[in-house]
Design an enzyme around this catalytic site. Structure first.
Site: not given
Ligand code: NAD
Length: 333
Positions: A234, A258, A263, A295
């Site tokens: 994000r 991305d 945004e 994005h």
């Molecule tokens: P997920 O919940 O499987 O993984 C997120 C990880 O981050 C978890 O293991 C969690 O413990 C960890 N985390 C939480 N707080 C933290 C901190 N303070 N420090 C370090 N690690 C921490 O989620 P995911 O499916 O892997 O997605 C991750 C992120 O990717 C989403 O939250 C979203 O913001 C982003 N995303 C972006 C797109 C895109 O198109 N660019 C698409 C999907 C998701």
């Protein structure tokens, strides 16, 4: 259920129209984002379907509750744009698509990394212009380099697997360790150590108060010279002013984004015949070693099909049982 779907493009409609066939729900598509100005369009519906840049703050949730909306169906994984406490207060449940294709996002992060490192974005323009000079295109081998993964959940883990395939060393930061990442030999460390050891840093954590501006002046100060930073999580996980300073000083060698903290009014729109109103983004776009996509990381056929099917199923589950396994709850204080 009558579902009003905000922030839709033709590609969203195509996949949602297909997915809704297997249900009794009806869909009303809107191109506009959900904001205080557009919330009234939800009147007469049962469910609001929203995306990453729709606004779901306290005021908007209260208006939705007043119209009788009891369910927000997010067609994304992240829910940082929803005031979950206000949703609960207004008896609105929030469901999301926790997993659609972690491969899509992880592979896009790798695409940004490879393009930046080998200057593919610059070579593309050059060769089409008949310029076959290699000056300024020097890259480095990823093999043997150290890659820092911040957030080793579903996407971070897929990214780590790909980097492991390239022969990289892995350092990780997460509040929970992931056995799949540990099996790859990932060394879990605290943030300062990750910053000091990594040649490449890729963000895969959610946006929370703890990760807001995780990459700031202080963090950049601790990084290796010529570091590559990739953010597909994000926008606000990165302090944009700080990375611009890091790029200008040469400390940051490459930046792939991305997502961008401002945004919401820009991404997903074609502004090609307008002046970009955001000076910070405009400055970022002037650096030859910065690559920005709007994005787009989630944007694969597989991911869109899964997002649409899960969104419709979430609404069906909620209608039939009053609950849904993909419901999100506010974190207890
Ligand atoms: P997920 O919940 O499987 O993984 C997120 C990880 O981050 C978890 O293991 C969690 O413990 C960890 N985390 C939480 N707080 C933290 C901190 N303070 N420090 C370090 N690690 C921490 O989620 P995911 O499916 O892997 O997605 C991750 C992120 O990717 C989403 O939250 C979203 O913001 C982003 N995303 C972006 C797109 C895109 O198109 N660019 C698409 C999907 C998701």
């Amino acid at each position: 259920m009558k579902i009003i779907v905000y922030s839709t493009k033709p590609y969203d409609r195509r996949f949602l129209d297909e997915a809704v066939q297997s249900s009794n729900h009806s869909l009303t598509f809107l191109e506009t984002r959900l904001t205080a100005a557009t919330v009234k369009l939800a009147a007469g519906h049962d469910v609001v379907c929203a995306f990453v840049n729709d606004e779901l703050d306290e005021g908007i949730l209260k208006s939705l509750a007043d119209m009788g909306i009891h369910l927000i169906a997010l067609r994304c994984a992240g829910f940082n744009n929803v005031d979950l406490t206000a949703a609960k207060k207004n008896a609105i449940s929030v469901v999301r698509v926790p997993e659609y294709s972690p491969h899509a996002v992880a592979e896009h992060a790798v695409a940004l990394l490879l393009a930046l490192n080998r200057n593919i974005h610059r070579a593309y323009g050059r060769t089409r212009d008949g310029n076959f000079s290699l000056e300024g295109l020097l890259g480095f081998d990823l093999y043997g380099r150290t890659v820092g993964v911040v957030g080793t959940g579903k996407i971070g883990c897929e990214f780590a697997k790909i980097m492991n395939g390239f022969g990289c060393h892995l350092v990780g930061l997460d509040i929970h360790t992931n056995p799949e990442c540990e099996a790859l030999g990932m060394d879990y460390v605290q943030l300062p150590e990750l910053l000091q050891r990594a040649d490449v840093i890729s963000l895969h954590c959610p946006l929370t108060p703890e990760t807001h501006h995780l990459i700031d002046h202080d963090a950049i100060e601790q990084m290796k010279p010529d570091v590559t930073i990739i953010n597909t999580s994000r926008g606000a996980c990165v302090d944009t002013t700080a990375v611009i300073a890091g790029l200008k000083s040469g400390k940051i060698g490459r930046l792939g984004l991305d997502v961008y903290e401002e945004e919401a009014d820009l991404f997903f729109e074609d502004l090609s015949d307008q002046v970009i109103p955001d000076d910070t983004l405009s400055r970022l776009l002037t650096f030859p070693n910065v690559l920005i996509t709007g994005h787009q990381a989630f944007f694969t056929k597989e991911a869109l099909a899964c997002i649409a099917a899960t969104t419709i199923q979430n609404v069906t589950d909620f209608e039939e049982t009053g609950k849904c396994k993909n419901q999100v709850q506010p974190t207890p204080a």
